[in-house]
Write a protein that holds these residues in place. Structure first.
Motif, PDB file in Angstrom:
ATOM      1  N   TYR A   1       0.840  -1.196   0.000  1.00  0.00           N
ATOM      2  CA  TYR A   1       0.000   0.000   0.000  1.00  0.00           C
ATOM      3  C   TYR A   1       0.875   1.246   0.000  1.00  0.00           C
ATOM      4  N   ALA A   2       0.353   2.316  -0.611  1.00  0.00           N
ATOM      5  CA  ALA A   2       1.024   3.614  -0.709  1.00  0.00           C
ATOM      6  C   ALA A   2       2.229   3.571  -1.641  1.00  0.00           C
ATOM      7  N   GLU A   3       2.386   2.476  -2.392  1.00  0.00           N
ATOM      8  CA  GLU A   3       3.459   2.367  -3.371  1.00  0.00           C
ATOM      9  C   GLU A   3       2.903   1.694  -4.633  1.00  0.00           C
TER      10      GLU A   3
ATOM     11  N   GLY B   1      -6.250  -2.167  -9.033  1.00  0.00           N
ATOM     12  CA  GLY B   1      -6.606  -0.923  -8.370  1.00  0.00           C
ATOM     13  C   GLY B   1      -5.451   0.010  -8.100  1.00  0.00           C
ATOM     14  N   ALA B   2      -4.210  -0.459  -8.268  1.00  0.00           N
ATOM     15  CA  ALA B   2      -3.037   0.348  -7.934  1.00  0.00           C
ATOM     16  C   ALA B   2      -2.193   0.608  -9.174  1.00  0.00           C
ATOM     17  N   GLY B   3      -1.320   1.606  -9.087  1.00  0.00           N
ATOM     18  CA  GLY B   3      -0.394   1.898 -10.175  1.00  0.00           C
ATOM     19  C   GLY B   3      -1.116   2.122 -11.484  1.00  0.00           C
ATOM     20  N   GLY B   4      -0.737   1.334 -12.495  1.00  0.00           N
ATOM     21  CA  GLY B   4      -1.369   1.443 -13.800  1.00  0.00           C
ATOM     22  C   GLY B   4      -2.375   0.353 -14.082  1.00  0.00           C
ATOM     23  N   SER B   5      -2.695  -0.474 -13.084  1.00  0.00           N
ATOM     24  CA  SER B   5      -3.655  -1.564 -13.280  1.00  0.00           C
ATOM     25  C   SER B   5      -5.085  -1.068 -13.124  1.00  0.00           C
TER      26      SER B   5
ATOM     27  N   ARG C   1       5.404  10.750  -6.902  1.00  0.00           N
ATOM     28  CA  ARG C   1       4.879   9.803  -7.885  1.00  0.00           C
ATOM     29  C   ARG C   1       3.685   9.038  -7.331  1.00  0.00           C
ATOM     30  N   TYR C   2       3.842   8.471  -6.145  1.00  0.00           N
ATOM     31  CA  TYR C   2       2.780   7.650  -5.569  1.00  0.00           C
ATOM     32  C   TYR C   2       1.557   8.502  -5.226  1.00  0.00           C
ATOM     33  N   ALA C   3       1.774   9.674  -4.633  1.00  0.00           N
ATOM     34  CA  ALA C   3       0.640  10.529  -4.264  1.00  0.00           C
ATOM     35  C   ALA C   3      -0.149  10.946  -5.498  1.00  0.00           C
ATOM     36  N   ALA C   4       0.550  11.282  -6.572  1.00  0.00           N
ATOM     37  CA  ALA C   4      -0.139  11.681  -7.800  1.00  0.00           C
ATOM     38  C   ALA C   4      -0.911  10.512  -8.396  1.00  0.00           C
ATOM     39  N   ASN C   5      -0.346   9.326  -8.327  1.00  0.00           N
ATOM     40  CA  ASN C   5      -1.024   8.170  -8.893  1.00  0.00           C
ATOM     41  C   ASN C   5      -2.297   7.842  -8.112  1.00  0.00           C
ATOM     42  N   TYR C   6      -2.194   7.796  -6.784  1.00  0.00           N
ATOM     43  CA  TYR C   6      -3.363   7.467  -5.973  1.00  0.00           C
ATOM     44  C   TYR C   6      -4.410   8.574  -6.004  1.00  0.00           C
ATOM     45  N   ALA C   7      -4.019   9.787  -6.393  1.00  0.00           N
ATOM     46  CA  ALA C   7      -4.976  10.888  -6.477  1.00  0.00           C
ATOM     47  C   ALA C   7      -5.853  10.800  -7.717  1.00  0.00           C
ATOM     48  N   ARG C   8      -5.524   9.929  -8.647  1.00  0.00           N
ATOM     49  CA  ARG C   8      -6.344   9.765  -9.852  1.00  0.00           C
ATOM     50  C   ARG C   8      -7.705   9.193  -9.472  1.00  0.00           C
ATOM     51  N   PRO C   9      -8.744   9.478 -10.260  1.00  0.00           N
ATOM     52  CA  PRO C   9     -10.103   9.066  -9.895  1.00  0.00           C
ATOM     53  C   PRO C   9     -10.217   7.583  -9.571  1.00  0.00           C
TER      54      PRO C   9
ATOM     55  N   GLY D   1      -7.601   1.569  -3.053  1.00  0.00           N
ATOM     56  CA  GLY D   1      -6.625   1.284  -1.999  1.00  0.00           C
ATOM     57  C   GLY D   1      -7.289   0.979  -0.665  1.00  0.00           C
ATOM     58  N   PHE D   2      -8.354   1.721  -0.346  1.00  0.00           N
ATOM     59  CA  PHE D   2      -9.084   1.446   0.893  1.00  0.00           C
ATOM     60  C   PHE D   2      -9.675   0.040   0.894  1.00  0.00           C
ATOM     61  N   GLU D   3     -10.001  -0.457  -0.294  1.00  0.00           N
ATOM     62  CA  GLU D   3     -10.579  -1.795  -0.382  1.00  0.00           C
ATOM     63  C   GLU D   3      -9.604  -2.885   0.062  1.00  0.00           C
ATOM     64  N   PHE D   4      -8.305  -2.629  -0.052  1.00  0.00           N
ATOM     65  CA  PHE D   4      -7.323  -3.597   0.452  1.00  0.00           C
ATOM     66  C   PHE D   4      -7.606  -3.896   1.929  1.00  0.00           C
ATOM     67  N   PHE D   5      -7.958  -2.844   2.685  1.00  0.00           N
ATOM     68  CA  PHE D   5      -8.192  -2.986   4.123  1.00  0.00           C
ATOM     69  C   PHE D   5      -9.602  -3.496   4.419  1.00  0.00           C
TER      70      PHE D   5
END
Length: 307
Positions: A54-56, A81-85, A205-213, A219-223
């Motif tokens: 998470y967060a990466e 749900g993360a990165g470019g997936s 990089r990570y903050a900008a990626n997770y900020a995408r719609p 990411g919250f769904e992981f938890f």
């Protein structure tokens, strides 16, 4: 084999010493999900699959990919749900996410792999090995915990367990536009020293990626899936894993907790405490972490010591 690839992005170059060979980016549909992944290396050795937390994203593995690729293919996917997936509405339990990775591996034509996971990625790595034990040569788990195994509710980050339940409309609204602030909690408070944690360029990089719609919700769904993961892992743990397992844990983070958990689910465990490190092993202690993983992948039956 390139015929099975989806959209091919421009090469990424690892900016590590000796790691100037291009790392290719690909997207492939696996288990009904478009998964983005990085790939490098060549050789006849059993491939390695690296799973981020998470967060990466897969980007965290670039320094390790540069060190592993001389003998084998190295694959670093972005989890659903993360990165470019792709983002999906469901399927964030770790058994299903492991099935994503298995489908990717199978589509690429590999039967057996070494698998490495950090944080959420270690949960997916365990779920992969437990579901497909005959297809895994070795497992490396890096600093977090296994839901449903032993006294898992007493994890080292007990004081921070609020974020396990931080999901839904209100958390999404609170974090929107403040993604960097939210992630600073993890990058700083889970590190032994915030000044030697995830570097600034990676944070941006990570903050900008997770900020995408939709990315923060995913990411919250992981938890949100932890209760299901706990139920699944408790059942999977009834059949201990036979392959070699390396557990790397930060001295200032999970310590012996994950090592003790691993010995409840596997019969051939090497546990290594990464001295002076918090949770972010790849960033806080690369000089201990990377050699330990490379040594284990190349010679899983020989003892590993973080140097």
């Amino acid at each position: 084999m390139f015929g099975v690839f989806g959209a091919l992005a421009p090469p990424v170059h690892a900016a590590e010493p000796g790691g100037d060979a291009a790392i290719q980016q690909h997207t492939i549909n696996a288990n009904g999900v478009d998964l983005h992944y990085l790939q490098s290396g060549r050789g006849s050795g059993t491939p390695v699959v690296l799973l981020h937390g998470y967060a990466e994203s897969s980007h965290m593995w670039l320094p390790l990919m540069a060190q592993l690729g001389d003998k084998r293919t190295v694959i670093a996917p972005d989890l659903r749900g993360a990165g470019g997936s792709a983002i999906t509405q469901s399927g964030y339990d770790k058994k299903t996410m492991a099935q994503d990775i298995h489908a990717l591996v199978q589509t690429l034509g590999y039967r057996k792999i070494n698998i490495v996971g950090h944080d959420i990625g270690l949960m997916v790595a365990y779920a992969y090995a437990a579901q497909y034990p005959d297809e895994v040569e070795s497992v490396t788990l890096m600093d977090a915990f296994l839901p449903g195994v032993g006294d898992w509710q007493q994890v080292w980050l007990l004081r921070d367990k609020w974020h396990f339940n931080f999901y839904g409309d209100t958390p999404e609204k609170l974090v929107k536009g403040r993604e960097r602030t939210y992630f600073e909690h993890f990058w700083n408070d889970f590190a032994a020293d915030p000044k030697h944690s995830v570097p600034e360029a990676a944070r941006q990089r990570y903050a900008a990626n997770y900020a995408r719609p939709g990315r923060m919700r995913a990411g919250f769904e992981f938890f949100r899936a932890f209760p299901q993961d706990a139920e699944d892992f408790a059942a999977l743990a009834k059949h201990p894993l036979p392959m070699p397992m390396l557990v790397l844990a930060g001295e200032k983070a999970s310590g012996n907790f994950l090592i003790d958990q691993a010995r409840l689910v596997a019969t051939n465990v090497q546990g290594v405490i990464v001295k002076g490190s918090g949770h972010w092993l790849m960033e806080e202690a690369p000089g201990q972490t990377i050699p330990a993983i490379v040594h284990f992948i190349n010679a899983p039956s020989q003892p590993v010591g973080a140097e």
